[in-house]
Design a protein around this motif. Structure first.
Motif, PDB file in Angstrom:
ATOM      1  N   PRO A   1     -16.687  21.868  37.363  1.00 60.19           N
ATOM      2  CA  PRO A   1     -17.710  22.699  38.001  1.00 60.19           C
ATOM      3  C   PRO A   1     -17.241  24.114  38.313  1.00 60.19           C
ATOM      4  N   GLU A   2     -15.922  24.345  38.261  1.00 58.66           N
ATOM      5  CA  GLU A   2     -15.391  25.677  38.557  1.00 58.66           C
ATOM      6  C   GLU A   2     -15.498  26.623  37.364  1.00 58.66           C
ATOM      7  N   GLU A   3     -15.754  26.064  36.175  1.00 57.87           N
ATOM      8  CA  GLU A   3     -15.888  26.910  34.991  1.00 57.87           C
ATOM      9  C   GLU A   3     -17.239  27.607  34.970  1.00 57.87           C
ATOM     10  N   ASP A   4     -17.330  28.646  34.157  1.00 55.88           N
ATOM     11  CA  ASP A   4     -18.615  29.320  33.966  1.00 55.88           C
ATOM     12  C   ASP A   4     -19.468  28.490  33.017  1.00 55.88           C
ATOM     13  N   HIS A   5     -20.646  28.072  33.482  1.00 54.38           N
ATOM     14  CA  HIS A   5     -21.568  27.302  32.659  1.00 54.38           C
ATOM     15  C   HIS A   5     -22.925  27.993  32.665  1.00 54.38           C
ATOM     16  N   SER A   6     -23.635  27.903  31.565  1.00 54.88           N
ATOM     17  CA  SER A   6     -25.002  28.430  31.531  1.00 54.88           C
ATOM     18  C   SER A   6     -25.887  27.559  32.406  1.00 54.88           C
ATOM     19  N   ASP A   7     -27.003  28.115  32.845  1.00 51.69           N
ATOM     20  CA  ASP A   7     -27.958  27.333  33.643  1.00 51.69           C
ATOM     21  C   ASP A   7     -28.479  26.150  32.845  1.00 51.69           C
ATOM     22  N   TYR A   8     -28.617  26.342  31.525  1.00 50.39           N
ATOM     23  CA  TYR A   8     -29.064  25.246  30.669  1.00 50.39           C
ATOM     24  C   TYR A   8     -28.048  24.117  30.682  1.00 50.39           C
ATOM     25  N   ALA A   9     -26.761  24.444  30.514  1.00 50.71           N
ATOM     26  CA  ALA A   9     -25.709  23.430  30.514  1.00 50.71           C
ATOM     27  C   ALA A   9     -25.674  22.686  31.842  1.00 50.71           C
ATOM     28  N   ILE A  10     -25.795  23.409  32.937  1.00 49.40           N
ATOM     29  CA  ILE A  10     -25.785  22.790  34.266  1.00 49.40           C
ATOM     30  C   ILE A  10     -26.956  21.826  34.414  1.00 49.40           C
ATOM     31  N   SER A  11     -28.120  22.237  33.911  1.00 48.36           N
ATOM     32  CA  SER A  11     -29.309  21.388  34.038  1.00 48.36           C
ATOM     33  C   SER A  11     -29.181  20.122  33.191  1.00 48.36           C
ATOM     34  N   LYS A  12     -28.571  20.221  32.020  1.00 39.62           N
ATOM     35  CA  LYS A  12     -28.393  19.037  31.171  1.00 39.62           C
ATOM     36  C   LYS A  12     -27.333  18.101  31.753  1.00 39.62           C
ATOM     37  N   TYR A  13     -26.299  18.675  32.334  1.00 40.38           N
ATOM     38  CA  TYR A  13     -25.291  17.836  32.996  1.00 40.38           C
ATOM     39  C   TYR A  13     -25.915  17.135  34.208  1.00 40.38           C
ATOM     40  N   GLY A  14     -26.728  17.867  34.962  1.00 40.17           N
ATOM     41  CA  GLY A  14     -27.407  17.271  36.115  1.00 40.17           C
ATOM     42  C   GLY A  14     -28.347  16.154  35.696  1.00 40.17           C
ATOM     43  N   ALA A  15     -28.997  16.313  34.544  1.00 35.98           N
ATOM     44  CA  ALA A  15     -29.883  15.261  34.025  1.00 35.98           C
ATOM     45  C   ALA A  15     -29.080  14.001  33.695  1.00 35.98           C
ATOM     46  N   GLU A  16     -27.891  14.191  33.130  1.00 42.13           N
ATOM     47  CA  GLU A  16     -27.043  13.042  32.822  1.00 42.13           C
ATOM     48  C   GLU A  16     -26.649  12.290  34.095  1.00 42.13           C
ATOM     49  N   ILE A  17     -26.374  13.024  35.155  1.00 39.29           N
ATOM     50  CA  ILE A  17     -26.033  12.388  36.434  1.00 39.29           C
ATOM     51  C   ILE A  17     -27.173  11.482  36.899  1.00 39.29           C
ATOM     52  N   GLU A  18     -28.407  11.930  36.686  1.00 47.63           N
ATOM     53  CA  GLU A  18     -29.564  11.102  37.054  1.00 47.63           C
ATOM     54  C   GLU A  18     -29.608   9.817  36.229  1.00 47.63           C
ATOM     55  N   VAL A  19     -29.274   9.923  34.942  1.00 49.32           N
ATOM     56  CA  VAL A  19     -29.260   8.726  34.083  1.00 49.32           C
ATOM     57  C   VAL A  19     -28.174   7.759  34.543  1.00 49.32           C
ATOM     58  N   TRP A  20     -26.984   8.298  34.840  1.00 47.18           N
ATOM     59  CA  TRP A  20     -25.906   7.420  35.324  1.00 47.18           C
ATOM     60  C   TRP A  20     -26.295   6.763  36.647  1.00 47.18           C
ATOM     61  N   ARG A  21     -27.025   7.486  37.473  1.00 48.55           N
ATOM     62  CA  ARG A  21     -27.532   6.878  38.711  1.00 48.55           C
ATOM     63  C   ARG A  21     -28.422   5.686  38.381  1.00 48.55           C
ATOM     64  N   GLY A  22     -29.265   5.851  37.380  1.00 44.62           N
ATOM     65  CA  GLY A  22     -30.149   4.766  36.982  1.00 44.62           C
ATOM     66  C   GLY A  22     -29.393   3.534  36.532  1.00 44.62           C
ATOM     67  N   THR A  23     -28.257   3.749  35.832  1.00 43.53           N
ATOM     68  CA  THR A  23     -27.476   2.604  35.383  1.00 43.53           C
ATOM     69  C   THR A  23     -26.897   1.834  36.561  1.00 43.53           C
ATOM     70  N   GLN A  24     -26.656   2.531  37.661  1.00 44.02           N
ATOM     71  CA  GLN A  24     -26.152   1.862  38.858  1.00 44.02           C
ATOM     72  C   GLN A  24     -27.247   1.073  39.579  1.00 44.02           C
ATOM     73  N   GLU A  25     -28.481   1.357  39.200  1.00 48.71           N
ATOM     74  CA  GLU A  25     -29.617   0.667  39.831  1.00 48.71           C
ATOM     75  C   GLU A  25     -30.324  -0.270  38.858  1.00 48.71           C
ATOM     76  N   GLY A  26     -29.595  -0.682  37.827  1.00 47.37           N
ATOM     77  CA  GLY A  26     -30.100  -1.746  36.969  1.00 47.37           C
ATOM     78  C   GLY A  26     -30.707  -1.353  35.644  1.00 47.37           C
ATOM     79  N   VAL A  27     -30.720  -0.065  35.302  1.00 51.04           N
ATOM     80  CA  VAL A  27     -31.301   0.367  34.030  1.00 51.04           C
ATOM     81  C   VAL A  27     -30.209   0.468  32.972  1.00 51.04           C
ATOM     82  N   ASP A  28     -30.362  -0.244  31.881  1.00 47.64           N
ATOM     83  CA  ASP A  28     -29.444  -0.091  30.746  1.00 47.64           C
ATOM     84  C   ASP A  28     -29.783   1.217  30.028  1.00 47.64           C
ATOM     85  N   ALA A  29     -28.777   2.019  29.743  1.00 50.20           N
ATOM     86  CA  ALA A  29     -29.045   3.333  29.144  1.00 50.20           C
ATOM     87  C   ALA A  29     -27.949   3.753  28.189  1.00 50.20           C
TER      88      ALA A  29
END
Length: 338
Positions: A148-176
């Motif tokens: 997170p300390e590196e320079d990232h585009s807003d697009y890259a940050i948003s796609k990484y944040g989207a992945e975090i949401e998917v990983w959250r889903g896997t912790q709540e029972g969704v296979d992904a």
């Protein structure tokens, strides 16, 4: 029932074409401003006009935005599998808020509904932009850690944040499964993404630049997605890349396929930086800014993305980028000559 988001985009439309040739029930969501005719046009690239219409008619289309939870909830009725292809792509700093709303909050809505509806499996389309950068060298794998300390585009940050949401889903029972394609080569959308390269080269693009990154054909992307969804693989992430090439090489291959002169002038850092400065000044007066300081320097990056994992898990074979470019160029020329 299979639900596809982002069905009016490059990946989504090609995925729908493949799915429509099966006996599976398909539902796709779209916004009122989306062009459904563009999807049918993509179908027609690969089959007759009558067959394209027949396949297109097999899709159940629902008006719903991934930020519109009530409409999205209705679209999830009777759905078992979800392909989440919808995303906003922009490198304009003014779109930072929209990127987070669409890519992070929108994906959170998809994940929440997958949990609530006990969806059997979710395939999320991310990007190599969301991958971390290695501490040493320039080789990137699925195990490379995001810093997170590196320079990232807003697009890259948003796609990484989207992945975090998917990983959250896997912790709540969704296979992904998550796929991270590189620059996707494919026909149908000539005013955005790689399609713009074909349009620019056809009109006589003069400059090339040395940036090395990952490229992959759209057919390979949707094939890998379907294979992963049909497998027992779950809660894994896969880089999808055919080859790591310089834009100079890709532009030259595109020019050759279009029978045009290849770009012959090397873009220098000072030239791009001067353009960024001019755009920065122009943005004060309301002109849209497309380059940022980070994107200026990124034009000279050299990153190599590994496709070893998808090959090991699925024995997957990618099409050469030159072949993907040649097929896309042929379709582009048929569109111009029509």
């Amino acid at each position: 029932m299979i639900l596809v988001t982002g069905g009016t985009g490059l990946v989504g439309s090609h995925l729908l074409f493949d799915l429509s040739r099966s006996q599976k029930k398909i539902r796709a969501i779209y916004r009122k401003t989306s062009d459904l005719h563009a999807v049918e046009k993509v179908f027609s690239y690969y089959t007759s006009t009558s067959e394209a219409k027949a396949l297109f008619s097999k899709i159940e289309w629902r008006v719903a935005d991934i930020q519109d939870v009530p409409a999205l909830s209705r679209a999830f009725e009777e759905v078992e599998y979800v392909y989440h292809c919808a995303a906003l792509v922009s490198f304009d700093p003014k779109d930072a808020k929209k990127l987070r709303q669409n890519n992070i909050a929108g994906t959170a809505n998809i994940v929440n509904l997958c949990i609530a509806n006990s969806i059997k499996k979710l395939c999320h389309v991310s990007s190599t932009a969301s991958m971390g950068k290695p501490l040493e060298g320039n080789n990137i794998t699925e195990a490379t850690t995001w810093n997170p300390e590196e320079d990232h585009s807003d697009y890259a940050i948003s796609k990484y944040g989207a992945e975090i949401e998917v990983w959250r889903g896997t912790q709540e029972g969704v296979d992904a499964v998550i796929v991270n394609p590189g620059v996707i080569i494919g026909p149908g959308f000539w005013n955005s993404g790689s399609g713009l390269l074909f349009k620019k080269v056809y009109k006589g693009f003069k400059y090339h630049f040395p940036k090395i990154t990952a490229f992959v054909g759209v057919k390979d992307v949707v094939k890998a997605m379907q294979h992963l969804m049909a497998s027992e693989i779950k809660n894994e992430q896969f880089i999808l890349v055919s080859e790591n090439l310089s834009f100079k090489t890709v532009l030259s291959l595109t020019a050759e396929s279009l029978q045009k002169k290849p770009p012959s002038r090397a873009l220098k850092k000072w030239m791009v930086f001067a353009g960024w400065m001019l755009q920065s000044l122009g943005s004060i007066f309301g002109f849209k800014k497309q380059l940022t300081r980070d994107s200026v320097y990124s034009l000279f990056d050299e990153w190599h993305f590994s496709n070893r994992k998808i090959k090991q898990y699925l024995d997957f074979q990618f099409s050469p980028v030159a072949d993907c470019i040649a097929e896309t160029a042929e379709i582009y020329q048929s569109k111009i000559d029509a």
